[in-house]
Design an enzyme around this catalytic site. Structure first.
Site, PDB file in Angstrom:
ATOM      1  N   PRO A 227       0.830  -1.202   0.000  1.00 32.58           N
ATOM      2  CA  PRO A 227       0.000   0.000   0.000  1.00 32.58           C
ATOM      3  C   PRO A 227       0.864   1.251   0.000  1.00 32.58           C
ATOM      4  CG  PRO A 227      -0.774  -1.573   1.632  1.00 32.58           C
ATOM      5  CD  PRO A 227       0.532  -2.090   1.126  1.00 32.58           C
ATOM      6  N   GLU A 228       0.445   2.248  -0.781  1.00 26.29           N
ATOM      7  CA  GLU A 228       1.180   3.501  -0.832  1.00 26.29           C
ATOM      8  C   GLU A 228       0.490   4.530   0.052  1.00 26.29           C
ATOM      9  OE1 GLU A 228       2.397   4.790  -4.695  1.00 26.29           O
ATOM     10  OE2 GLU A 228       2.765   2.761  -5.405  1.00 26.29           O
TER      11      GLU A 228
END
Length: 296
Positions: A2-3
């Site tokens: 996840p960013e």
């Protein structure tokens, strides 16, 4: 992994339930995730009031009354879900299945709101690449947070600051933007999207946008605006649901439907009047998607 937009979306999903709540008890159902849990992990959390739920780069931070701070990372497959007192999940839209096997429910926070409502916040991580660690004293000196660069949200990251970060750097522009010591939280997807919006090639030397003159000044300002806007748009869309990522209510982030270049190899560039096509190259082991026609 996840960013930043995905982690910020998770933070916002947890915030209404966790901020101001008291941790009644904690179940740590195994001794470790990526790293061993801190000594007396559950005991040190029990009875603490959560004063703030924050984010630094791709890390969730939980400020506890009287300390310490809890630092959480989702890893590759980690997710939080919230269950109400009757055991039902909080509802959401764009709902889809995810792991709810008790074998992967590694940490359960039992919390009580200031009004007395009870909830369970469950961390599920099939691959066990996430982690939870304590930050003693000043958080910025913790090994996970020390040395992180400027956040790419708000107005802090402007053209002048971006140019100062890129000045003299001969590495490819994309590689420099992914350097967490310069800008914290930017990842592969959103750097590719921001560079397309700014019309800049990921292959050009980073320092070229920091040269003297109005052209470079305009490029750095345009790129700074593109970074801020793509992050803002992704947060508003709930992030991008790729592989294991999802929101705390089970909702599916939908920014992936707005990708201009990422994972669109061979498709026509959507920039009006361009006429080019999206190409894929590999930089430092990662896929880069861009249009060589309009990105110079």
């Amino acid at each position: 992994m996840p960013e930043l937009p995905e982690v910020e979306t998770v933070r916002r999903g947890l915030q209404p339930v966790l901020e101001g709540a008291t941790i009644d008890r904690v179940e740590a159902r195994r001794p470790d995730l990526r790293f061993p849990f801190p000594e007396k992990f559950a005991q040190r959390l029990t009875g603490k009031t959560i004063t703030a739920l924050g984010r630094r780069a791709k890390y969730l931070t939980m400020d506890l009354e009287g300390g310490p701070m809890l630092i959480c990372h989702l890893g590759m497959s980690g997710s939080f879900r919230i269950e109400t007192a009757d055991g039902s999940d909080m509802p959401g839209i764009f709902r889809h299945d995810r792991s709810k096997s008790s074998n992967h429910d590694h940490v359960v926070f039992h919390v009580v709101s200031p009004a007395g409502a009870r909830s369970r916040v469950i961390f599920n991580d099939p691959r066990r690449f996430g982690f939870m660690l304590f930050a003693e004293g000043l958080p910025d000196v913790h090994p996970m947070l020390a040395g992180l660069g400027v956040e790419p949200t708000g107005n802090t990251l402007d053209g002048a600051l971006l140019a100062s970060l890129m000045k003299g750097r001969r590495s490819p522009l994309k590689a420099a933007l992914l350097d967490q010591r310069l800008i914290a939280g930017l990842g592969n997807i959103y750097v590719s999207e921001a560079l397309w919006r700014a019309g800049l090639s990921p292959l050009r030397e980073a320092g070229t946008i920091a040269r003297p003159g109005k052209k470079a000044q305009a490029q750095s300002e345009h790129l700074a605006q593109a970074i801020r806007s793509v992050i803002s748009d992704a947060i508003a869309a709930g992030g991008s649901s790729l592989r294991d990522y999802m929101q705390t209510d089970g909702s599916l982030g939908y920014f992936q439907h707005a990708f201009a270049v990422y994972d669109r190899e061979g498709e026509a560039c959507s920039k009006p009047g361009c006429g080019g096509h999206i190409e894929r190259v590999v930089q430092s082991g990662r896929s880069t998607f861009y249009c060589r026609t309009c990105q110079r």
